[in-house]
Design an enzyme around this catalytic site. Sequence first.
Site, PDB file in Angstrom:
ATOM      1  CG  ASN A   1      -1.711   1.255   1.391  1.00 62.72           C
ATOM      2  OD1 ASN A   1      -1.782   2.064   0.460  1.00 62.72           O
ATOM      3  ND2 ASN A   1      -2.312   1.437   2.548  1.00 62.72           N
TER       4      ASN A   1
ATOM      5  CE  LYS B   1       0.083   3.263   4.748  1.00 62.11           C
ATOM      6  NZ  LYS B   1       0.217   3.331   6.184  1.00 62.11           N
TER       7      LYS B   1
ATOM      8  CG  HIS C   1      -5.536   2.057   5.401  1.00 64.36           C
ATOM      9  ND1 HIS C   1      -5.027   2.989   6.265  1.00 64.36           N
ATOM     10  CD2 HIS C   1      -4.564   1.128   5.209  1.00 64.36           C
ATOM     11  CE1 HIS C   1      -3.788   2.634   6.581  1.00 64.36           C
ATOM     12  NE2 HIS C   1      -3.478   1.513   5.958  1.00 64.36           N
TER      13      HIS C   1
ATOM     14  CD  GLU D   1      -2.494   5.586   6.816  1.00 64.18           C
ATOM     15  OE1 GLU D   1      -2.528   5.637   5.567  1.00 64.18           O
ATOM     16  OE2 GLU D   1      -1.571   5.041   7.456  1.00 64.18           O
TER      17      GLU D   1
ATOM     18  CD  GLU E   1      -3.155  -2.284   7.353  1.00 63.69           C
ATOM     19  OE1 GLU E   1      -2.072  -2.520   6.802  1.00 63.69           O
ATOM     20  OE2 GLU E   1      -3.806  -1.251   7.161  1.00 63.69           O
TER      21      GLU E   1
ATOM     22  N   GLY F   1       3.080   2.417  10.731  1.00 63.14           N
ATOM     23  CA  GLY F   1       4.025   3.514  10.554  1.00 63.14           C
ATOM     24  C   GLY F   1       4.760   3.895  11.826  1.00 63.14           C
TER      25      GLY F   1
ATOM     26  CB  SER G   1       5.900  -1.696  11.855  1.00 62.51           C
ATOM     27  OG  SER G   1       5.513  -0.347  12.093  1.00 62.51           O
TER      28      SER G   1
HETATM   29  P1  13P Z   1       3.437   0.482   7.596  1.00 67.69           P
HETATM   30  O1  13P Z   1       3.914  -0.808   6.974  1.00 67.69           O
HETATM   31  O2  13P Z   1       4.177   1.679   7.073  1.00 67.69           O
HETATM   32  O3  13P Z   1       3.383   0.389   9.081  1.00 67.69           O
HETATM   33  O4  13P Z   1       1.921   0.698   7.094  1.00 67.69           O
HETATM   34  C1  13P Z   1       1.020  -0.344   7.214  1.00 67.69           C
HETATM   35  C2  13P Z   1      -0.204   0.004   6.471  1.00 67.69           C
HETATM   36  O5  13P Z   1      -0.936   0.913   6.863  1.00 67.69           O
HETATM   37  C3  13P Z   1      -0.515  -0.736   5.241  1.00 67.69           C
HETATM   38  O6  13P Z   1      -1.788  -0.472   4.793  1.00 67.69           O
END
Ligand code: 13P
Length: 252
Positions: A9, A11, A94, A96, A162, A168, A208
């Site tokens: 992903n 983003k 997601h 976010e 997640e 992140g 992560s």
């Molecule tokens: P990270 O791997 O950067 O922690 O992000 C995970 C994520 O949100 C994948 O959709």
Amino acid sequence: MRKFLIAGNWKMHKGVSETSAFIESLLATDPTPAVDVVVSPPFTSLPTAAMLLTGSEIGLAAQNVHWESSGAFTGELSSEMLVEIGASWVIVGHSERRTLFGETDRTARDRARAAQQAGLKVIYCIGETLEERESERTFEVLESQTDGLGALESAELVVAYEPVWAIGTGRTASPEQAQEAHAFVRGCLERAFSTERAESIRILYGGSLKPTNAHELLSKPDVDGGLIGGASLDVDSFSAIIRAAAECAAGE
Ligand code: 13P
């Protein structure tokens, strides 16, 4: 029985030229038949990515989709538009989108249903916040986030667990924490579908995930792949995670 799926992903990273460079490098690495691979660039990079991926086994996902086919929805894109430009997958719900853009379980389910009706496969994201985990509400949250998924087509559904506190942050769920949550989610999917269907739905871990922890996480019986943010932006680290999945698939 379940084939590993490693999905990147991206983003809000990588415009058209960076997308082209990444995909050309990824296509130059040895394909791994034991692992399904998906990349999810931003909307503006999707047509270029689709063109470069033509004829390859690598899937292409959008990061969001609206539930209507067309209409007065400024800034939104429909499933039909995504299908037209060559996307085959979409990420829905997601964290976010949930925390920053007002996504709810209801809107996420509406998006997922519309996407599947248009022929897109769905990666449906769930996961608890740190506060929810610390107040021992993880299972309750996962149960309510998976409620109603039974209206979807299980064959075209992937669930991504997640934990929000791991996204992140560099703070990964331990393999045991991931397995415990995945097994619980599978139980929710059994109630939503049937035992047989729940057994066939892939549950990805996200948060992560990186080359150094991929193998131990992917070795767990209910962890069927990963949804990867930061570590998916570099071809070498993304490929290393794909290789870790291939090793786990081979029982190594
Ligand atoms: P990270 O791997 O950067 O922690 O992000 C995970 C994520 O949100 C994948 O959709």
